[in-house]
Design an enzyme around this catalytic site. Structure first.
Site, PDB file in Angstrom:
ATOM      1  N   CYS A 112       0.825  -1.206   0.000  1.00 50.92           N
ATOM      2  CA  CYS A 112       0.000   0.000   0.000  1.00 50.92           C
ATOM      3  C   CYS A 112       0.864   1.264   0.000  1.00 50.92           C
ATOM      4  O   CYS A 112       1.431   1.620  -1.031  1.00 50.92           O
ATOM      5  CB  CYS A 112      -0.978  -0.050   1.173  1.00 50.92           C
ATOM      6  SG  CYS A 112      -2.348   1.114   1.041  1.00 50.92           S
ATOM      7  N   HIS A 206      -3.048  -5.391   0.810  1.00 47.72           N
ATOM      8  CA  HIS A 206      -2.443  -5.728   2.099  1.00 47.72           C
ATOM      9  C   HIS A 206      -2.469  -7.240   2.347  1.00 47.72           C
ATOM     10  O   HIS A 206      -3.323  -7.729   3.107  1.00 47.72           O
ATOM     11  CB  HIS A 206      -3.201  -5.031   3.236  1.00 47.72           C
ATOM     12  CG  HIS A 206      -2.916  -3.580   3.385  1.00 47.72           C
ATOM     13  ND1 HIS A 206      -1.778  -3.097   3.991  1.00 47.72           N
ATOM     14  CD2 HIS A 206      -3.631  -2.496   3.006  1.00 47.72           C
ATOM     15  CE1 HIS A 206      -1.801  -1.769   3.995  1.00 47.72           C
ATOM     16  NE2 HIS A 206      -2.919  -1.381   3.387  1.00 47.72           N
ATOM     17  N   GLU A 208      -0.708  -8.756   4.288  1.00 47.16           N
ATOM     18  CA  GLU A 208      -0.353  -8.951   5.701  1.00 47.16           C
ATOM     19  C   GLU A 208      -1.524  -8.733   6.649  1.00 47.16           C
ATOM     20  O   GLU A 208      -1.390  -8.964   7.852  1.00 47.16           O
ATOM     21  CB  GLU A 208       0.798  -8.012   6.089  1.00 47.16           C
ATOM     22  CG  GLU A 208       0.427  -6.567   6.332  1.00 47.16           C
ATOM     23  CD  GLU A 208       0.274  -5.715   5.087  1.00 47.16           C
ATOM     24  OE1 GLU A 208       0.166  -4.480   5.223  1.00 47.16           O
ATOM     25  OE2 GLU A 208       0.258  -6.283   3.973  1.00 47.16           O
TER      26      GLU A 208
END
Length: 294
Positions: A112, A206, A208
């Site tokens: 991002c 994202h 993660e």
């Protein structure tokens, strides 16, 4: 689980948020800053990794120099609530740090805000997306021809969804960039950037983010979500986020997955982090073994 060298990997997590932003995130999500949460996800892939955090948005932060950056096997850049076109010191320090990361040659990955920093530090441009915000999940991320054979996206289908929360987007990739994935909102959803002797891999989404983290961030954005028409009111927002949180606790909830159009690329914790695993396997581990950093 990643097969790693006998010694632990040494990894640096660059938190792109200001102190206030980090505190707000921690208050809503398990008392973890964005970098803490990111490092936790990576340690699940590479157990035993040694993880450090640096805070370039903070005035007076002690940031690694070139030799310090070279002492790491890999570097990860978090998301951020900052806007890179607002050239305040909290932003310019991060651009300068990314330029040093390129020059160090240390493998680097960003999510991002991370892809935006990687872009601008190499001479590209980032703008507020005229199509608006992507909230919750980026839909129909589609591999380019280059992306279909690229190790960053190995294991991803030709089109997939992923957690995403962003307004800004890459408008002009820098020289040395290869676009690997796009969708109707963002022309650059994944890319590789070669610059000043370094090589950066980044994604606009994202991988993660567990779903509980997505819900936590969106809860703090409730007034904005209503104002921009994503949800009708607070009750509708709360119901949506309750479903997302329930899916985090039980990804097998077919009723909720079907209702929200989510599949295993988002719901399966192993598949969700595909890009992190590929970065560690294809960029970090080979260089760590070859360079033998202590």
């Amino acid at each position: 689980m990643l097969q790693i060298s006998p010694r632990p990997l040494r990894l640096l997590f660059v938190d792109g948020n200001t102190r206030e932003q980090r505190q707000n995130h921690a208050a809503g999500y398990r008392d973890l800053s964005p970098a803490d949460a990111y490092a936790e996800e990576v340690r699940r892939i590479a157990p035993g990794s040694i993880t450090d955090i640096c805070l370039p948005a903070d005035e007076g932060a002690n940031l690694p120099d070139g030799s310090g950056l070279q002492s790491y096997d890999g570097i990860f850049l978090t998301g951020s609530s900052l806007h890179i076109y607002n050239l305040e010191p909290a932003v310019t320090r991060q651009i300068e740090l990314m330029q040093a990361i390129y020059a160090s040659g240390t493998p680097c990955f960003g999510s991002c805000w991370g892809i935006q920093i990687g872009t601008v530090a190499a001479g590209g441009t980032v703008i507020a997306n005229p199509r608006g915000r992507e909230v919750g999940f980026a839909r129909r991320i589609t591999l380019t021809q280059a992306g279909q054979g690229h190790p960053l996206l190995a294991g991803r289908p030709t089109a997939f969804d992923a957690p995403a929360i962003h307004l800004d987007t890459v408008a002009q990739p820098p020289a040395g960039a290869t676009v690997l994935a796009s969708n109707p909102y963002s022309v650059v959803h994944a890319c590789e950037i070669a610059h000043d002797g370094g090589l950066f891999w980044g994604v606009q989404y994202h991988p993660e983010f567990p779903l509980a983290q997505v819900a936590s961030i969106l809860e703090r954005m409730t007034p904005l979500l209503i104002a921009e028409g994503f949800r009708k009111d607070e009750a509708a927002t709360a119901a949506w986020l309750a479903d997302v949180t329930a899916l985090d606790a039980d990804p097998a909830r077919f009723d909720l997955a079907w209702a929200h159009g989510l599949d295993e690329e988002v719901l399966d914790p192993w598949r969700r982090v595909t890009e992190l695993r590929n970065f560690l396997e294809h960029r970090v581990q080979p260089q760590a073994s070859a360079r033998g950093r202590a």
